[in-house]
Design an enzyme around this catalytic site. Sequence first.
Site, PDB file in Angstrom:
ATOM      1  N   LYS A  67       0.828  -1.214   0.000  1.00 50.14           N
ATOM      2  CA  LYS A  67       0.000   0.000   0.000  1.00 50.14           C
ATOM      3  C   LYS A  67       0.860   1.261   0.000  1.00 50.14           C
ATOM      4  O   LYS A  67       0.628   2.178  -0.789  1.00 50.14           O
ATOM      5  CB  LYS A  67      -0.946  -0.015   1.208  1.00 50.14           C
ATOM      6  CG  LYS A  67      -1.944  -1.166   1.197  1.00 50.14           C
ATOM      7  CD  LYS A  67      -2.944  -1.072   2.331  1.00 50.14           C
ATOM      8  CE  LYS A  67      -2.311  -1.331   3.678  1.00 50.14           C
ATOM      9  NZ  LYS A  67      -1.785  -2.718   3.799  1.00 50.14           N
ATOM     10  N   THR A  68       1.856   1.311   0.862  1.00 52.04           N
ATOM     11  CA  THR A  68       2.750   2.473   0.903  1.00 52.04           C
ATOM     12  C   THR A  68       3.535   2.596  -0.398  1.00 52.04           C
ATOM     13  O   THR A  68       3.721   3.696  -0.929  1.00 52.04           O
ATOM     14  CB  THR A  68       3.719   2.364   2.088  1.00 52.04           C
ATOM     15  OG1 THR A  68       2.971   2.261   3.307  1.00 52.04           O
ATOM     16  CG2 THR A  68       4.639   3.569   2.159  1.00 52.04           C
ATOM     17  N   ASP A 112      -1.011   6.859   6.464  1.00 46.78           N
ATOM     18  CA  ASP A 112      -1.051   5.430   6.762  1.00 46.78           C
ATOM     19  C   ASP A 112      -1.893   5.177   8.018  1.00 46.78           C
ATOM     20  O   ASP A 112      -1.980   6.038   8.893  1.00 46.78           O
ATOM     21  CB  ASP A 112       0.371   4.910   6.985  1.00 46.78           C
ATOM     22  CG  ASP A 112       0.456   3.395   6.879  1.00 46.78           C
ATOM     23  OD1 ASP A 112      -0.498   2.767   6.375  1.00 46.78           O
ATOM     24  OD2 ASP A 112       1.477   2.827   7.314  1.00 46.78           O
ATOM     25  N   THR A 161      -5.244  -1.190   7.373  1.00 47.75           N
ATOM     26  CA  THR A 161      -5.386  -2.646   7.475  1.00 47.75           C
ATOM     27  C   THR A 161      -6.737  -3.017   8.071  1.00 47.75           C
ATOM     28  O   THR A 161      -7.065  -4.197   8.161  1.00 47.75           O
ATOM     29  CB  THR A 161      -4.270  -3.224   8.369  1.00 47.75           C
ATOM     30  OG1 THR A 161      -4.313  -2.582   9.653  1.00 47.75           O
ATOM     31  CG2 THR A 161      -2.904  -2.988   7.740  1.00 47.75           C
ATOM     32  N   ARG A 220       6.506  -8.112   1.603  1.00 47.19           N
ATOM     33  CA  ARG A 220       7.388  -7.651   2.674  1.00 47.19           C
ATOM     34  C   ARG A 220       8.084  -8.820   3.347  1.00 47.19           C
ATOM     35  O   ARG A 220       9.281  -8.777   3.643  1.00 47.19           O
ATOM     36  CB  ARG A 220       6.589  -6.849   3.704  1.00 47.19           C
ATOM     37  CG  ARG A 220       7.453  -6.320   4.859  1.00 47.19           C
ATOM     38  CD  ARG A 220       6.615  -5.589   5.883  1.00 47.19           C
ATOM     39  NE  ARG A 220       6.009  -4.390   5.312  1.00 47.19           N
ATOM     40  CZ  ARG A 220       5.024  -3.709   5.894  1.00 47.19           C
ATOM     41  NH1 ARG A 220       4.526  -4.130   7.038  1.00 47.19           N
ATOM     42  NH2 ARG A 220       4.536  -2.619   5.316  1.00 47.19           N
TER      43      ARG A 220
END
Length: 341
Positions: A67-68, A112, A161, A220
């Site tokens: 997402k980032t 975020d 999230t 990740r």
Amino acid sequence: MEKDTLMGGAYDEAEDGKEGGLRPKLLSDFQGQEEIKGNLSVFIAAARDRGEPIDHIFLSGPPGLGKTTLAGIVSSEMGADFKPTSAPALDKPKDLAGILTTITEGAVFFIDEIHRLKPALEEMLYVAMEDFEIDWIIGQGPSARSIRIPVPPFTLIGATTKAGLVSSPLYSRFGINVRFNYYSPEELIRIVYRSARILEIPIRDDAAALLAGCSRGTPRIANRLLRRMRDFAQVLGGGEITRDIVADGLRRLKIDSYGLESHDREILRIIIEKYGGGPVGAETLAISVGESIDTLEDFYEPYLIQRGFLKRTPRGRTTTPLAHRHLGLGGGGDENAGFLF
């Protein structure tokens, strides 16, 4: 309580900094999520043709899926400044006002964990997102008055999230809604190859496949495991990541073929051995494993449920036959089967 282990998804500043060099900067370099990429490429091209900022974007999904990274890519593709922050860092309205009044025109403002934004800041965002203005109170008491301060047109990208915790008025103001899904092994293999090239570490095909298969569908985690396998290859091998290096490294890290860590397996083991496979309530289970309920529900359970090891029922958590077989408990399985790479 935020939980972050080697396989974890919660934000970690040190680890996130290491990942910065592995993050793609362009949409064409972003692996996986093909439907999302296809739609965004159209929206970006249309906004560039009109000379306007792209519409506000809402990103949701499990941690570690990009997402980032995607927010940064939107900024790069639009040729705009990127201003990232997180909701917990915005404590008072003046914090948000300070950012909005100093960003450049067309900038991408990324928040975020936007579900943790305070109500007073949400109210300020409503006007800023729709009218590109902010309400500001001058003075105190009877002489106080509200003025509207213009802000440059911008794009807000909110990531979370926990999409269900975002208020409806805020959610409705996003024009583009993007939901991330877990990555397939094939997509993760491409990510591993790309990251290995950037890290300048050779990796064999079967090693990349094994590493991707143990990465819980999350880039990740794949990148973190790749860095650890690089360490093992440099110290214990010949500098190349082979399948044997990955298999040995995963055993050392106590990560099995499903990507489960020791604590994941301990949760399943406790339900089976202490509670007969369930059902057991979340609070009781959290106490038994020494974690908070939030950590249990947000960090551990989603993947265990997704892979079919755990079920949530109205009466509590229950394990599945797959969990029994995987742990070799009550189903005639081999407790070491998960490590037979």
